[in-house]
Design an enzyme around this catalytic site. Structure first.
Site, short mmCIF file in Angstrom:
data_model
loop_
_atom_site.label_atom_id
_atom_site.label_comp_id
_atom_site.label_asym_id
_atom_site.label_seq_id
_atom_site.Cartn_x
_atom_site.Cartn_y
_atom_site.Cartn_z
N HIS A 261 0.73 -1.22 -0.06
CA HIS A 261 -0.24 0.09 -0.10
C HIS A 261 0.89 1.15 -0.04
CE1 HIS A 261 0.68 1.67 3.93
NE2 HIS A 261 0.84 0.33 4.36
N CYS A 262 0.38 2.23 -0.61
CA CYS A 262 0.86 3.74 -0.48
C CYS A 262 0.15 4.44 0.34
CB CYS A 262 1.14 4.05 -1.72
SG CYS A 262 -0.48 4.52 -2.64
N VAL A 263 0.24 5.81 0.31
CA VAL A 263 -0.41 6.73 1.43
C VAL A 263 -1.84 6.67 1.23
CG1 VAL A 263 -0.69 9.29 1.84
CG2 VAL A 263 1.37 8.47 0.82
#
Length: 469
Positions: A26-28
């Protein structure tokens, strides 16, 4: 029971189950999946989940927008699915199996510049602030700037250049380091290579045009110009990749017992020689040509047409990932022309997409569920991050996306037609005005108003008919 447990279970089912997930991270704001078979992902059902704000496929990854609470959602998903999460680099590597040659090229360029963007944005804000205090004649009937009125602000202006110079003049160091990091090479060698491109021994790139004579290394049988490549993008990229491939090649043929000595020497020394003798001059010529073509297009009689096309299609460009190419062009324009006319249009596009969402907030003001998505997405877009706005709202409904594109195109025409230039890349939303050269701040403010008013007006007009229907 966890807050996202039910939605996590449903998401696992709709992406095709654990057996269809090759890798996940996942990212932000997004869950990033590499799926064995993307056709098994049921986008319609996924987007109905309460926690999900949208989906899209980019760079070989199936991405699900969750929002700022994505880390909590990700942890629930990992527990339920039994899948081990991996690093972003691992996911990107796995995703490249699903990508075309062009997508891989764009992904590689993106991965080079992504680690540098925070520094570039800081540099842009600093240059913008220095413009306000150093160049804007706001005092004594418009004859003096703040630095001429106060020793404190003069000292501040001089001190801030220390950071601005480090970011932009020494940009090749960051590029060569980033390439070595991405290629799995020895990162300190990349840093050393970059330093050799901007060494104080060399004639500064900004001084070449006005220099009476260019110093050179004299090898007897040949002379090599001692030119620096401060702020130059293309020579640094070419040199960085040469170093990475040289290191890989030497490692393959070098016995491990002496690799610590042999590999760095036979990778770095030839790379530095090739960079200054061959790649530097070639890269300089290519960069100058690219800058001249883009700048010529923006300032020619067809500049308005170019602006309209770029302003209209930049938002769709973000969806494909091709927008990362503009970072290199912007930086090259800054080095060659002292500023960029391209970046202001990018900021205006972000504002336009955020304004379309603002109209949707008004149209869906009685829809509590929509407000939970629309309001954060609008704020994010106005601060330069448009993915939640585009994928969570505008693309879902369709018409706000088009209305935003139209507003962006009109604002871009005004910006380019007025010759607006930015000192550098900055925060690509409302704060973007801080990166604009003081001379053009007024007309850019008008462009911003257009990028706000036109999408809001069009979205409300169209939305009233669409949403009622």
């Amino acid at each position: 029971m966890g807050k996202y447990q039910n939605d996590a279970k449903e998401l696992l089912k709709y992406v095709g189950g654990s057996e269809n997930v090759s890798a996940i991270t996942h990212c932000v704001t997004r869950m990033r999946f590499v799926l064995n078979d993307t056709s098994k992902a049921n986008k319609d059902e996924i987007e109905k989940l309460k926690s999900v704000k949208g989906t899209f496929t980019q760079a070989g990854q199936f991405q699900v927008i969750i929002g700022t609470e994505v880390a909590d959602f990700y942890n629930e998903f990992i527990k339920i699915s039994g899948i081990d999460g991996v690093s972003k680099d691992s996911v990107k590597s796995a995703a490249k199996n699903n990508m075309s040659f062009m997508q891989k090229l764009m992904a590689n360029i993106s991965e080079i510049f992504s680690p540098l963007i925070p520094a570039i944005i800081v540099g842009g804000l600093i240059l913008g602030f220095r413009n306000v205090i150093g160049d804007m004649k706001l005092f004594e009937d418009g004859t003096k700037a703040l630095v001429e009125m106060s020793q404190f602000w003069k000292g501040t202006n001089d001190f801030l250049w220390l950071i601005g110079e480090a970011i932009f003049h020494f940009l090749p160091v960051g590029i060569t380091w980033s390439i070595m990091k991405k290629m799995g090479g020895t990162q300190i060698l990349g840093i050393v290579l970059g330093i050799t491109l901007v060494s104080p021994q060399l004639l500064n790139a900004y001084a070449v045009a006005g220099a009476e004579s260019i110093p050179f290394w004299d090898f007897g049988f040949a002379q090599v110009n001692m030119i620096g490549y401060q702020a130059q993008v293309i020579p640094a990229i070419m040199a960085g990749f040469v170093l990475a491939f040289l290191e890989r090649g030497v490692k393959k043929i070098c016995p491990s017992t002496i690799s610590m000595i042999v590999v760095p020497f036979f990778a770095l020394v030839p790379a530095v020689i090739i960079a200054h003798v061959i790649l530097g001059p070639i890269g300089w010529a290519i960069g100058s040509a690219v800058s001249a073509v883009v700048y010529g297009g923006l300032t020619s009689s067809f500049g308005m047409i170019f602006a309209a096309i770029f302003g209209f299609f930049y938002a769709p460009l973000v969806i494909t990932g091709l927008h990362h190419m503009t970072n290199a062009i912007d930086l090259q324009l800054m080095a060659e022309m002292g500023g960029t006319s391209l970046w202001p249009m990018i900021a205006l596009s972000n504002i336009a997409q955020g304004s379309a969402v603002l109209a949707m907030i008004y149209l869906q003001r009685k829809n509590e569920e929509a407000k939970q998505i629309n309001i954060p997405a609008c704020i994010s877009a106005y601060l330069g991050v448009t993915e939640p706005a585009m994928f969570g709202v505008n693309l879902k409904h369709g018409f706000p996306f088009i209305c935003g594109m139209i507003g962006s195109a009109i604002a871009a025409i005004i910006s380019v037609g007025s010759g607006v230039m930015a000192n550098s890349i900055g925060v690509g939303g409302l704060p973007g005005i801080l990166s604009i050269k003081p001379t053009f701040m007024g007309i850019f403010a008008i462009s911003m108003v257009v990028a706000i008013v036109v999408p809001i007006t069009l979205t409300i007009i169209v939305g009233r008919k669409k949403l009622i229907k």
